[in-house]
Design a protein around this motif. Sequence first.
Motif, mmCIF file in Angstrom:
data_model
loop_
_atom_site.group_PDB
_atom_site.id
_atom_site.type_symbol
_atom_site.label_atom_id
_atom_site.label_comp_id
_atom_site.label_asym_id
_atom_site.label_seq_id
_atom_site.Cartn_x
_atom_site.Cartn_y
_atom_site.Cartn_z
ATOM 1 N N HIS A 9 0.851 -1.084 0.134
ATOM 2 C CA HIS A 9 0.015 -0.011 0.178
ATOM 3 C C HIS A 9 0.804 1.097 0.102
ATOM 4 C CE1 HIS A 9 -3.370 -2.641 0.794
ATOM 5 N NE2 HIS A 9 -2.700 -2.703 1.869
ATOM 6 N N ALA A 10 2.248 1.200 0.159
ATOM 7 C CA ALA A 10 3.008 2.212 0.277
ATOM 8 C C ALA A 10 3.412 3.040 -0.859
ATOM 9 C CB ALA A 10 4.327 1.862 1.026
ATOM 10 N N PRO A 11 3.565 4.120 -0.992
ATOM 11 C CA PRO A 11 4.072 4.753 -2.345
ATOM 12 C C PRO A 11 5.754 4.396 -2.424
ATOM 13 C CG PRO A 11 3.445 6.516 -0.723
ATOM 14 C CD PRO A 11 3.086 5.151 -0.139
ATOM 15 N N VAL A 12 6.171 4.053 -3.617
ATOM 16 C CA VAL A 12 7.546 3.977 -3.683
ATOM 17 C C VAL A 12 8.267 5.291 -3.559
ATOM 18 C CG1 VAL A 12 9.409 3.080 -5.347
ATOM 19 C CG2 VAL A 12 7.017 1.838 -4.974
ATOM 20 N N GLY A 13 7.830 6.293 -4.198
ATOM 21 C CA GLY A 13 8.603 7.489 -4.154
ATOM 22 C C GLY A 13 9.506 7.568 -5.330
ATOM 23 N N ASP A 14 10.374 8.664 -4.983
ATOM 24 C CA ASP A 14 11.781 8.822 -5.910
ATOM 25 C C ASP A 14 12.963 8.311 -5.292
ATOM 26 O OD1 ASP A 14 13.762 9.624 -7.791
ATOM 27 O OD2 ASP A 14 12.953 11.797 -7.713
ATOM 28 N N GLY A 16 15.401 6.901 -6.802
ATOM 29 C CA GLY A 16 16.583 7.494 -7.458
ATOM 30 C C GLY A 16 17.162 8.562 -6.654
ATOM 31 N N ALA A 17 16.507 9.645 -6.542
ATOM 32 C CA ALA A 17 17.005 10.724 -5.975
ATOM 33 C C ALA A 17 17.388 10.432 -4.510
ATOM 34 C CB ALA A 17 15.860 11.928 -5.976
ATOM 35 N N ALA A 18 16.705 9.776 -3.956
ATOM 36 C CA ALA A 18 17.120 9.315 -2.530
ATOM 37 C C ALA A 18 18.505 8.665 -2.626
ATOM 38 C CB ALA A 18 15.879 8.675 -1.858
ATOM 39 N N LEU A 19 18.404 7.732 -3.407
ATOM 40 C CA LEU A 19 19.946 6.946 -3.391
ATOM 41 C C LEU A 19 20.934 7.951 -3.804
ATOM 42 C CD1 LEU A 19 20.920 4.195 -3.436
ATOM 43 C CD2 LEU A 19 20.730 3.831 -5.899
ATOM 44 N N MET A 20 20.613 8.714 -4.601
ATOM 45 C CA MET A 20 21.618 9.877 -5.318
ATOM 46 C C MET A 20 22.261 10.313 -3.990
ATOM 47 S SD MET A 20 21.736 12.542 -8.336
ATOM 48 C CE MET A 20 20.232 13.448 -7.417
ATOM 49 N N MET A 21 21.350 11.023 -3.237
ATOM 50 C CA MET A 21 21.725 11.872 -1.915
ATOM 51 C C MET A 21 22.518 10.706 -0.834
ATOM 52 S SD MET A 21 18.379 14.379 -1.107
ATOM 53 C CE MET A 21 17.865 13.134 0.434
ATOM 54 N N ILE A 22 22.076 9.585 -0.733
ATOM 55 C CA ILE A 22 22.650 8.651 0.272
ATOM 56 C C ILE A 22 24.014 8.207 -0.417
ATOM 57 C CG2 ILE A 22 22.889 6.277 1.299
ATOM 58 C CD1 ILE A 22 20.486 8.474 1.987
ATOM 59 N N ASP A 23 24.324 7.933 -1.629
ATOM 60 C CA ASP A 23 25.473 7.548 -2.130
ATOM 61 C C ASP A 23 26.382 8.756 -2.214
ATOM 62 O OD1 ASP A 23 27.278 5.863 -3.734
ATOM 63 O OD2 ASP A 23 26.940 7.179 -5.520
ATOM 64 N N SER A 24 26.087 9.947 -2.274
ATOM 65 C CA SER A 24 27.062 11.042 -2.230
ATOM 66 C C SER A 24 27.357 11.105 -0.933
ATOM 67 C CB SER A 24 26.054 12.490 -2.637
ATOM 68 O OG SER A 24 26.801 13.498 -2.227
ATOM 69 N N HIS A 25 26.530 10.773 0.169
ATOM 70 C CA HIS A 25 27.101 11.194 1.627
ATOM 71 C C HIS A 25 28.152 9.849 1.964
ATOM 72 C CE1 HIS A 25 24.677 14.332 2.963
ATOM 73 N NE2 HIS A 25 23.664 13.742 2.515
ATOM 74 N N LEU A 26 27.737 8.732 1.349
ATOM 75 C CA LEU A 26 28.637 7.710 1.432
ATOM 76 C C LEU A 26 30.096 7.941 0.875
ATOM 77 C CD1 LEU A 26 26.456 4.702 0.637
ATOM 78 C CD2 LEU A 26 27.319 5.081 2.882
ATOM 79 N N VAL A 59 10.907 12.172 -2.626
ATOM 80 C CA VAL A 59 11.900 11.824 -2.039
ATOM 81 C C VAL A 59 11.833 11.262 -0.617
ATOM 82 C CG1 VAL A 59 14.207 12.587 -1.309
ATOM 83 C CG2 VAL A 59 13.253 13.480 -3.500
ATOM 84 N N LEU A 60 10.983 11.680 0.189
ATOM 85 C CA LEU A 60 10.916 11.109 1.498
ATOM 86 C C LEU A 60 10.051 9.617 1.395
ATOM 87 C CD1 LEU A 60 8.781 13.970 3.426
ATOM 88 C CD2 LEU A 60 10.911 13.090 4.063
ATOM 89 N N ASP A 61 9.264 9.543 0.380
ATOM 90 C CA ASP A 61 8.937 7.925 0.373
ATOM 91 C C ASP A 61 9.996 7.247 -0.284
ATOM 92 O OD1 ASP A 61 6.241 8.742 1.122
ATOM 93 O OD2 ASP A 61 5.377 9.149 -0.944
ATOM 94 N N GLY A 62 10.831 7.943 -1.222
ATOM 95 C CA GLY A 62 11.900 7.074 -1.727
ATOM 96 C C GLY A 62 12.983 6.566 -0.737
ATOM 97 N N THR A 63 13.187 7.461 0.140
ATOM 98 C CA THR A 63 14.132 7.139 1.573
ATOM 99 C C THR A 63 13.525 6.110 2.471
ATOM 100 O OG1 THR A 63 14.859 9.485 1.225
ATOM 101 C CG2 THR A 63 15.313 8.358 3.308
ATOM 102 N N TYR A 68 13.374 0.117 3.758
ATOM 103 C CA TYR A 68 12.840 -1.123 3.451
ATOM 104 C C TYR A 68 13.609 -2.007 3.006
ATOM 105 C CZ TYR A 68 9.170 -4.565 2.289
ATOM 106 O OH TYR A 68 8.595 -5.634 2.471
ATOM 107 N N MET A 69 14.184 -1.615 1.589
ATOM 108 C CA MET A 69 14.980 -2.434 0.653
ATOM 109 C C MET A 69 16.352 -2.727 1.496
ATOM 110 S SD MET A 69 14.183 -0.884 -2.972
ATOM 111 C CE MET A 69 15.105 -1.876 -3.901
ATOM 112 N N PHE A 70 16.879 -1.848 2.253
ATOM 113 C CA PHE A 70 17.971 -2.303 3.029
ATOM 114 C C PHE A 70 17.909 -3.278 3.970
ATOM 115 C CE2 PHE A 70 19.963 2.200 1.818
ATOM 116 C CZ PHE A 70 20.718 1.845 0.629
#
Length: 178
Positions: A9-14, A16-26, A59-63, A68-70
């Motif tokens: 029932h959850a929106p997947v969100g963006d 890609g943008a969320a991952l881009m931010m996390i990857d940048s921080h990593l 992006v919130l939903d994507g995060t 969830y995926m992690f």
Amino acid sequence: MASPCDPEHAPVGDVGAALMMIDSHLKTVHDGRTAAGPEQRALTEQLAASLGPEGVDDVLDGTCTLIYMFMIWLRKAYESHGKDPVEYVVPSLVATMRRMPRSFPPEVIPTMAGLVLAAATDLSPGLWREQYGYWTKEEMTPLEGTAFLLADHINRLTEDRDFATRLITDALTSMDGN
């Protein structure tokens, strides 16, 4: 009985943008910098401004989807070794958060731990959080930090600093192929 917090029932969100931010921080952390410099902060602010309110929600939903995926990956990894992922992930995560009071004020730690527990028990972190109202401004950095810490945990487990990013990228690519 189906839960209103069921991931279907959850929106997947963006993601890609969320991952881009996390990857940048990593990459920032692995390059030896301890905090985002002015350039990275400016880019993040510019990205947020360009998204508008709906884009920020995406992006919130994507995060939340990343969390969830992690956690699904971590759950499978720990359970394949006869271990409880909650026992190994949550205490480490909370201890790290407590050492970072500027990024994780004490009052947000229970919420961030709740997101991880929701995902570990196969509930949508975003829908679980939604029961308590809209996200607060004070939760934005901790939300991103939680996804970052989970990605870093995966990378340390696999001894591959790009594994978590590749895991999500591969999942997104396989979805595009279907």
